[in-house]
Design an enzyme around this catalytic site. Structure first.
Site, PDB file in Angstrom:
ATOM      1  N   ALA A  63      -1.671 -51.430  22.913  1.00 24.74           N
ATOM      2  CA  ALA A  63      -2.764 -52.405  22.918  1.00 24.74           C
ATOM      3  C   ALA A  63      -3.248 -52.536  24.355  1.00 24.74           C
ATOM      4  O   ALA A  63      -2.502 -52.254  25.303  1.00 24.74           O
ATOM      5  CB  ALA A  63      -2.268 -53.736  22.383  1.00 24.74           C
ATOM      6  N   GLY A 108       1.448 -50.503  20.767  1.00 24.87           N
ATOM      7  CA  GLY A 108       0.537 -50.380  19.622  1.00 24.87           C
ATOM      8  C   GLY A 108       0.326 -48.939  19.176  1.00 24.87           C
ATOM      9  O   GLY A 108      -0.052 -48.697  18.028  1.00 24.87           O
ATOM     10  N   GLU A 111       3.193 -48.222  17.060  1.00 24.70           N
ATOM     11  CA  GLU A 111       3.018 -49.059  15.868  1.00 24.70           C
ATOM     12  C   GLU A 111       1.970 -48.492  14.912  1.00 24.70           C
ATOM     13  O   GLU A 111       2.156 -48.509  13.695  1.00 24.70           O
ATOM     14  CB  GLU A 111       2.648 -50.481  16.304  1.00 24.70           C
ATOM     15  CG  GLU A 111       3.830 -51.188  16.975  1.00 24.70           C
ATOM     16  CD  GLU A 111       3.440 -52.484  17.675  1.00 24.70           C
ATOM     17  OE1 GLU A 111       2.475 -52.475  18.470  1.00 24.70           O
ATOM     18  OE2 GLU A 111       4.100 -53.506  17.422  1.00 24.70           O
ATOM     19  N   GLU A 131       7.128 -53.495  25.086  1.00 29.93           N
ATOM     20  CA  GLU A 131       6.531 -54.828  25.212  1.00 29.93           C
ATOM     21  C   GLU A 131       7.384 -55.836  25.963  1.00 29.93           C
ATOM     22  O   GLU A 131       6.855 -56.671  26.712  1.00 29.93           O
ATOM     23  CB  GLU A 131       6.189 -55.400  23.822  1.00 29.93           C
ATOM     24  CG  GLU A 131       4.977 -54.753  23.172  1.00 29.93           C
ATOM     25  CD  GLU A 131       5.293 -53.515  22.364  1.00 29.93           C
ATOM     26  OE1 GLU A 131       6.421 -52.988  22.481  1.00 29.93           O
ATOM     27  OE2 GLU A 131       4.413 -53.056  21.626  1.00 29.93           O
TER      28      GLU A 131
HETATM   29  N1  CAA Z   1      -3.873 -50.899  28.208  1.00 34.19           N
HETATM   30  C1  CAA Z   1      -4.908 -50.779  29.060  1.00 34.19           C
HETATM   31  N2  CAA Z   1      -5.088 -49.731  29.870  1.00 34.19           N
HETATM   32  C2  CAA Z   1      -4.188 -48.744  29.799  1.00 34.19           C
HETATM   33  C3  CAA Z   1      -3.080 -48.789  28.957  1.00 34.19           C
HETATM   34  C4  CAA Z   1      -2.942 -49.927  28.110  1.00 34.19           C
HETATM   35  N3  CAA Z   1      -1.945 -50.052  27.225  1.00 34.19           N
HETATM   36  N4  CAA Z   1      -2.340 -47.677  29.105  1.00 34.19           N
HETATM   37  C5  CAA Z   1      -2.967 -46.942  30.062  1.00 34.19           C
HETATM   38  N5  CAA Z   1      -4.081 -47.591  30.472  1.00 34.19           N
HETATM   39  C6  CAA Z   1      -5.042 -47.146  31.488  1.00 34.19           C
HETATM   40  C7  CAA Z   1      -4.517 -47.367  32.885  1.00 34.19           C
HETATM   41  O1  CAA Z   1      -4.727 -48.694  33.281  1.00 34.19           O
HETATM   42  C8  CAA Z   1      -5.331 -46.374  33.662  1.00 34.19           C
HETATM   43  O2  CAA Z   1      -6.616 -46.916  33.861  1.00 34.19           O
HETATM   44  P1  CAA Z   1      -7.360 -46.732  35.288  1.00 34.19           P
HETATM   45  O3  CAA Z   1      -7.525 -45.242  35.452  1.00 34.19           O
HETATM   46  O4  CAA Z   1      -8.633 -47.463  35.099  1.00 34.19           O
HETATM   47  O5  CAA Z   1      -6.447 -47.304  36.306  1.00 34.19           O
HETATM   48  C9  CAA Z   1      -5.496 -45.207  32.676  1.00 34.19           C
HETATM   49  O6  CAA Z   1      -5.223 -45.751  31.391  1.00 34.19           O
HETATM   50  C10 CAA Z   1      -4.509 -44.096  32.945  1.00 34.19           C
HETATM   51  O7  CAA Z   1      -3.214 -44.649  32.947  1.00 34.19           O
HETATM   52  P2  CAA Z   1      -2.154 -44.409  34.129  1.00 34.19           P
HETATM   53  O8  CAA Z   1      -2.863 -44.187  35.425  1.00 34.19           O
HETATM   54  O9  CAA Z   1      -1.172 -45.516  34.084  1.00 34.19           O
HETATM   55  O10 CAA Z   1      -1.514 -43.037  33.649  1.00 34.19           O
HETATM   56  P3  CAA Z   1      -0.052 -42.502  33.942  1.00 34.19           P
HETATM   57  O11 CAA Z   1      -0.026 -41.090  33.486  1.00 34.19           O
HETATM   58  O12 CAA Z   1       0.348 -42.791  35.333  1.00 34.19           O
HETATM   59  O13 CAA Z   1       0.914 -43.375  33.003  1.00 34.19           O
HETATM   60  C11 CAA Z   1       1.561 -44.430  30.945  1.00 34.19           C
HETATM   61  C12 CAA Z   1       0.791 -43.268  31.606  1.00 34.19           C
HETATM   62  C13 CAA Z   1       3.056 -44.278  31.185  1.00 34.19           C
HETATM   63  C14 CAA Z   1       1.277 -44.356  29.441  1.00 34.19           C
HETATM   64  C15 CAA Z   1       1.070 -45.755  31.528  1.00 34.19           C
HETATM   65  O14 CAA Z   1      -0.367 -45.783  31.483  1.00 34.19           O
HETATM   66  C16 CAA Z   1       1.570 -46.954  30.803  1.00 34.19           C
HETATM   67  O15 CAA Z   1       2.704 -47.342  30.975  1.00 34.19           O
HETATM   68  N6  CAA Z   1       0.696 -47.591  29.966  1.00 34.19           N
HETATM   69  C17 CAA Z   1       1.040 -48.785  29.273  1.00 34.19           C
HETATM   70  C18 CAA Z   1       1.976 -48.506  28.123  1.00 34.19           C
HETATM   71  C19 CAA Z   1       2.385 -49.792  27.454  1.00 34.19           C
HETATM   72  O16 CAA Z   1       3.068 -50.624  28.043  1.00 34.19           O
HETATM   73  N7  CAA Z   1       1.962 -49.968  26.184  1.00 34.19           N
HETATM   74  C20 CAA Z   1       2.269 -51.140  25.437  1.00 34.19           C
HETATM   75  C21 CAA Z   1       1.141 -52.123  25.552  1.00 34.19           C
HETATM   76  S1  CAA Z   1       1.567 -53.676  24.856  1.00 34.19           S
HETATM   77  C22 CAA Z   1       1.290 -53.511  23.200  1.00 34.19           C
HETATM   78  O17 CAA Z   1       0.945 -52.471  22.699  1.00 34.19           O
HETATM   79  C23 CAA Z   1       1.506 -54.785  22.435  1.00 34.19           C
HETATM   80  C24 CAA Z   1       1.505 -54.670  20.976  1.00 34.19           C
HETATM   81  O18 CAA Z   1       2.481 -54.342  20.366  1.00 34.19           O
HETATM   82  C25 CAA Z   1       0.310 -55.048  20.214  1.00 34.19           C
END
Ligand code: CAA
Length: 262
Positions: A63, A108, A111, A131
């Protein structure tokens, strides 16, 4: 649609979540567009769906953390409901849905893959529910579906530790059915989807309903559900065609029965 691609190839349709700059993260707009896309699927022609993510790095990275970061308690609950409603629609979709997980499937993303009937993934896939590291619980069904799909103990370990797992481990614990080299993933999904789409459609739909509805109730009630859905297939043109072909003299049999979905 800004963030969803929808393509139909015969009886197989592919939905691609297309927000690669944010690794296909799910914001409200993506969820709304996905919801509208599902509503628009022509179930008279489409017999199997593939769900994937754009690009070769990420299926869905969760998400949208930016959108969630300022939500109040009430807004957080409403956002969870929004995701859950769409995912439940996907889960209950009348036809089978194959998740072709082509990279990160986090939060998500994991999920939404679990709302699909079948998960296959590329060898660079990473699954996880990170999360608790963000100060929240999984909110789009992760606490419920992961425990049902793998085991409560394994789900709890993954969720409590926020540890991501690679494709091979996801395969080992039964979260995905198969792992492919990246370039073979979509062809494999298409082949599987075509194989499903070639079967009798009413029977396939009834199998999905029998399995899903049956898992929610006692075995005695589940067997009754199966009996009704089994009976429902009889007198259909497809049942007559399938059994008719089996019973036909050898020289009159066809290799592939063309089921008409009626
Ligand atoms: N939400 C918003 N933006 C996201 C995102 C997310 N979940 N995941 C990645 N992005 C964005 C980053 O912010 C980045 O944007 P910018 O270029 O504008 O800075 C772009 O995507 C590329 O991401 P990274 O630079 O971080 O890429 P990376 O290769 O270094 O890392 C990754 C990849 C490990 C997937 C890392 O992006 C990451 O950890 N993302 C978040 C993963 C996460 O925690 N997901 C769970 C979200 S909470 C949820 O889903 C709740 C629920 O159950 C409903």
């Amino acid at each position: 649609m800004e963030f969803i691609l929808y393509e139909v190839d015969g009886a197989v349709a592919t939905i691609t979540i297309n927000r690669p700059k944010a690794l296909n993260a799910l914001n409200s707009q993506v969820l709304d567009e996905l919801n509208a896309t599902l509503d628009a699927v022509d179930l008279n022609t489409v017999r199997c769906l593939i769900l994937t993510g754009a690009g070769d790095k990420s299926f869905v990275a969760g998400a949208d953390i930016g959108e969630m970061s300022t939500l109040t308690k009430a807004e957080g609950e409403a956002f969870g409901k929004k995701g859950n409603d769409v995912f439940r629609k996907l889960e209950k979709f009348p036809i089978p849905v194959i998740a072709a997980v082509n990279g990160f499937a986090l939060g998500g993303g994991c999920e939404i893959s679990m709302s699909c009937d079948i998960r296959i993934c590329s060898d660079n896939a990473v699954f996880g529910q990170p999360e608790v590291g963000l100060g929240i619980t999984p909110g789009f069904g992760g606490t419920q579906r992961l425990a049902r799909l793998v085991s409560p103990g394994m789900a709890k370990q993954l969720i409590y530790t926020a540890r991501n797992i690679k494709a091979e481990e996801a395969y080992r614990i039964g979260l995905v059915n198969a792992v492919y080299p990246q370039e073979e993933l979509i062809p494999a999904a298409q082949k599987m989807a075509a194989g499903i789409a070639a079967q009798a459609p009413i029977a396939v739909r009834n199998c999905k309903k029998a399995i899903d509805d049956g898992l929610q109730v006692s075995i005695d009630e589940a067997i009754v559900i199966e009996e009704k859905l089994f009976g429902d297939c009889f007198e259909t043109e497809d049942q007559k065609a399938g059994m008719g072909n089996f019973l036909a003299p050898k020289d009159q049999k066809v290799k592939v029965v063309e089921f008409k979905n009626c």
